[in-house]
Design a protein around this motif. Structure first.
Motif, PDB file in Angstrom:
ATOM      1  N   GLY A 410       0.800  -1.215   0.000  1.00  0.00           N
ATOM      2  CA  GLY A 410       0.000   0.000   0.000  1.00  0.00           C
ATOM      3  C   GLY A 410       0.832   1.263   0.000  1.00  0.00           C
ATOM      4  O   GLY A 410       2.047   1.247  -0.184  1.00  0.00           O
ATOM      5  N   CYS A 411       0.162   2.368   0.224  1.00  0.00           N
ATOM      6  CA  CYS A 411       0.802   3.680   0.098  1.00  0.00           C
ATOM      7  C   CYS A 411       1.030   4.373   1.434  1.00  0.00           C
ATOM      8  O   CYS A 411       1.732   5.370   1.483  1.00  0.00           O
ATOM      9  N   GLN A 412       0.440   3.879   2.512  1.00  0.00           N
ATOM     10  CA  GLN A 412       0.719   4.428   3.840  1.00  0.00           C
ATOM     11  C   GLN A 412       1.850   3.601   4.441  1.00  0.00           C
ATOM     12  O   GLN A 412       1.633   2.724   5.271  1.00  0.00           O
ATOM     13  N   ARG A 413       3.059   3.898   4.030  1.00  0.00           N
ATOM     14  CA  ARG A 413       4.152   2.988   4.346  1.00  0.00           C
ATOM     15  C   ARG A 413       4.563   3.039   5.809  1.00  0.00           C
ATOM     16  O   ARG A 413       5.107   2.072   6.322  1.00  0.00           O
ATOM     17  N   ASN A 414       4.331   4.155   6.472  1.00  0.00           N
ATOM     18  CA  ASN A 414       4.596   4.152   7.907  1.00  0.00           C
ATOM     19  C   ASN A 414       3.634   3.214   8.624  1.00  0.00           C
ATOM     20  O   ASN A 414       3.929   2.710   9.701  1.00  0.00           O
ATOM     21  N   ARG A 415       2.471   2.918   7.989  1.00  0.00           N
ATOM     22  CA  ARG A 415       1.559   1.920   8.540  1.00  0.00           C
ATOM     23  C   ARG A 415       1.880   0.538   7.978  1.00  0.00           C
ATOM     24  O   ARG A 415       2.120  -0.412   8.718  1.00  0.00           O
ATOM     25  N   ASP A 416       1.899   0.407   6.648  1.00  0.00           N
ATOM     26  CA  ASP A 416       2.020  -0.912   6.020  1.00  0.00           C
ATOM     27  C   ASP A 416       3.377  -1.551   6.271  1.00  0.00           C
ATOM     28  O   ASP A 416       3.470  -2.761   6.493  1.00  0.00           O
ATOM     29  N   SER A 419       4.309  -1.061  10.650  1.00  0.00           N
ATOM     30  CA  SER A 419       3.658  -1.953  11.610  1.00  0.00           C
ATOM     31  C   SER A 419       4.366  -3.300  11.691  1.00  0.00           C
ATOM     32  O   SER A 419       4.307  -3.986  12.714  1.00  0.00           O
ATOM     33  N   ARG A 420       5.085  -3.672  10.614  1.00  0.00           N
ATOM     34  CA  ARG A 420       5.826  -4.930  10.615  1.00  0.00           C
ATOM     35  C   ARG A 420       7.059  -4.865  11.523  1.00  0.00           C
ATOM     36  O   ARG A 420       7.664  -5.900  11.828  1.00  0.00           O
ATOM     37  N   LEU A 421       7.431  -3.650  11.940  1.00  0.00           N
ATOM     38  CA  LEU A 421       8.604  -3.458  12.785  1.00  0.00           C
ATOM     39  C   LEU A 421       8.240  -2.959  14.176  1.00  0.00           C
ATOM     40  O   LEU A 421       9.115  -2.780  15.026  1.00  0.00           O
ATOM     41  N   ASP A 422       6.983  -2.731  14.418  1.00  0.00           N
ATOM     42  CA  ASP A 422       6.495  -2.097  15.644  1.00  0.00           C
ATOM     43  C   ASP A 422       6.394  -3.140  16.760  1.00  0.00           C
ATOM     44  O   ASP A 422       5.650  -4.116  16.644  1.00  0.00           O
ATOM     45  N   SER A 423       7.106  -2.933  17.848  1.00  0.00           N
ATOM     46  CA  SER A 423       7.072  -3.920  18.936  1.00  0.00           C
ATOM     47  C   SER A 423       5.686  -4.029  19.556  1.00  0.00           C
ATOM     48  O   SER A 423       5.355  -5.064  20.163  1.00  0.00           O
ATOM     49  N   LYS A 424       4.866  -2.990  19.411  1.00  0.00           N
ATOM     50  CA  LYS A 424       3.489  -3.076  19.902  1.00  0.00           C
ATOM     51  C   LYS A 424       2.635  -4.008  19.051  1.00  0.00           C
ATOM     52  O   LYS A 424       1.534  -4.384  19.453  1.00  0.00           O
ATOM     53  N   GLN A 425       3.151  -4.360  17.877  1.00  0.00           N
ATOM     54  CA  GLN A 425       2.403  -5.224  16.961  1.00  0.00           C
ATOM     55  C   GLN A 425       2.928  -6.659  16.965  1.00  0.00           C
ATOM     56  O   GLN A 425       2.711  -7.406  16.017  1.00  0.00           O
TER      57      GLN A 425
END
Length: 519
Positions: A410-416, A419-425
């Motif tokens: 997708g285009c919201q790369r800080n999300r897409d 989120s793959r790198l976010d320890s909360k996820q």
């Protein structure tokens, strides 16, 4: 005009007669389509522009305030005007009936929850308890269908309403349904009626057997299909009659378990990236239809303009270089033992399992090649095919060495990508959350929190480059090949289909607006 296009009808198996039909898009089981009901906008994932539907644009006046500009002159298919009041009611209804809040508008996920919705003329303003720019695509689209207040406002629980005679704003309306075939007629009062050159869409029963779908495309009893037909060059394509377009939709990746000593070592993962013959794996898994993917996780070539300058020359693609891979393993302390197999840094034998979903032929072909490549490096690893639900459970619990996954393009790369790198996820054993690699980095966590609170394109670009740098230097996920957005189609009725020469996303709501009669 194109008199008719024949498509597959994808409905729940329980709906077998007209009496069971329910077109309510907010019901758990329904027959609603993008052709009947619309969202506010749709993201073109090639250009990353938000294409207008019921809304013509949006603006974040600050990270907590979203202003949506609605298209004027829109009517529901029964002739009732579509207004800002409809949108306000639709958004507020998602709060009253939480099961319909698929966008998480009123929830504290991917941004702060909404606190209110108001209208002024053709402007709708949504306010939030805190920064919420990450919610934009889910609010504008992603199945946030607008339904008519003058009908749905009187039915109570929106998830339980059975809609037999749907009134939408889309380009088509229901003509007939007999339990097997749904006919949609062109909606002459559609706001974009001049763009629609198709009189009818005939949606036929499901085609779970891809061989049947391929045969029907070839004999003319099906005009378009978007399922997974292996080797379309041989099984589907007929020169001048049937063609296909399998565009990059995301990236298929290897997920090493970052919580384990060896697979959690970036140097070990880097060696694996160079030791993987992505060209061979892609050829076997996709019959050469797709291309090896960029380690940046960007979809190339359509997103090439977004490549950080340092990766522009080679597109961020990691070449197959087994000698370099061996050298990297040696340098990182994973040396060969007397039996020719790699030892851990502690000098003890190590072994791994690559878990893959049984029956997923393309995934098995990928993993077979990857495992063979890694064995050639001296790594003791085996592929184990297991039930898909078991692999899903591994993702939740972290009980794996290596698995395959799909990273959204997708285009919201800080999300897409973020989120793959976010320890909360990182999953806690209960839900399948995005950070399946179990990657942990406090600096990246803080960066993601900062990016969540801004709409400044300069700040976002710089932040996304840092995220891409992590993918390129620490290899938390190993890119293999692009996963396709598929469409197979006949050429005898229409022109304007998506293709390499005419690239655009394969979502049918985009396709029907672009098709023109073949002269």
């Amino acid at each position: 005009m194109i008199s008719e296009l024949i498509l597959p009808l994808d409905i729940p198996g329980a709906i077998t007669s007209e009496s069971l039909a329910n077109y309510n898009p907010l019901a758990p089981t329904n027959m609603a389509t993008d052709h009947i009901f619309q969202t506010l906008m749709i993201r073109n994932t090639f250009t990353c522009e938000a294409e207008p539907l019921l809304a013509t644009g949006y603006e974040w006046t600050d990270p907590k305030t979203l202003v949506i500009t609605l298209r004027e002159g829109v009517k529901w298919s029964d002739g009732t005007p579509f207004t800002a009041d409809d949108v306000v009611w639709n958004l507020e209804a998602r709060k009253k009936y939480p099961a319909t809040d698929t966008a998480g508008l009123w929830k504290d996920i991917q941004g702060a929850p909404a606190t209110g919705v108001t209208a002024d003329g053709n402007k709708v303003t949504v306010t939030f308890a805190g920064p919420a720019p990450l919610k934009i695509d889910t609010i504008l689209g992603e199945r946030m269908y607008m339904v008519p207040k003058h009908i749905y406002g009187e039915v109570g629980d929106l998830t339980k309403y059975v809609d037999k005679d749907p009134v939408g704003t889309g380009p088509f309306k229901v003509g007939s349904f007999n339990g097997r075939r749904l006919v949609l007629d062109r909606n002459p009062s559609y706001w974009g009626a001049d763009q629609i050159k198709i009189e009818k869409l005939r949606l036929e029963g499901k085609f779970d057997d891809t061989n049947t779908a391929a045969l029907k495309l070839r004999d003319g009893s099906l005009d378009v299909y978007q399922g997974d037909i292996p080797n379309p060059e041989k099984s589907v394509k007929l020169d001048g009659v049937v063609d296909y377009y399998y565009a990059p939709d995301g990236t298929t990746v290897v997920v090493p378990n970052g919580d384990r000593d060896v697979t959690g070592d970036p140097k070990f993962r880097e060696a694996l990236a160079y030791g993987t013959n992505k060209e061979e794996a892609t050829q076997k898994a996709t019959y050469g239809v797709m291309e090896p993917a960029s380690q940046t996780m960007l979809k190339l070539p359509m997103q090439a303009a977004d490549l950080p300058a340092k990766y522009a020359a080679d597109g961020g693609k990691i070449p197959y270089d087994p000698e370099k891979a061996k050298q990297l393993l040696d340098q990182a302390g994973y040396r060969l033992g007397p039996d020719g197999k790699r030892l851990g840094k502690d000098g003890k034998p190590m072994s791994f399992v690559f878990s893959v979903q049984a029956g997923w032929i393309d995934y098995i072909a990928l993993v077979d090649t990857v495992v063979r490549n890694w064995k050639a490096l001296g790594i003791d690893i085996k592929m184990v095919a297991t039930d898909p639900p078991a692999v899903d459970s591994m993702k939740k619990t972290g009980d794996f060495d290596f698995i395959l996954e799909y990273v959204h393009g997708g285009c919201q790369r800080n999300r897409d990508l973020g989120s793959r790198l976010d320890s909360k996820q990182i999953a806690d054993g209960k839900e399948n959350t995005p950070n399946q690699a179990r990657y942990r980095n406090p600096e990246i966590d803080q960066l993601l929190r900062d990016l969540d609170q801004t709409t400044d394109p300069v700040v976002l670009k710089a932040g996304v480059e840092k995220i891409i740098d992590i993918y390129m230097t620490e290899f938390p996920y190993l890119a293999l090949n692009y996963a396709p957005g598929r469409i197979d189609y006949r050429l005898d009725k229409a022109v304007g289909w998506p293709s390499a020469e005419n690239p655009y996303p394969t979502a049918m709501i985009m396709v029907v607006h672009r098709l023109r009669p073949k002269q």
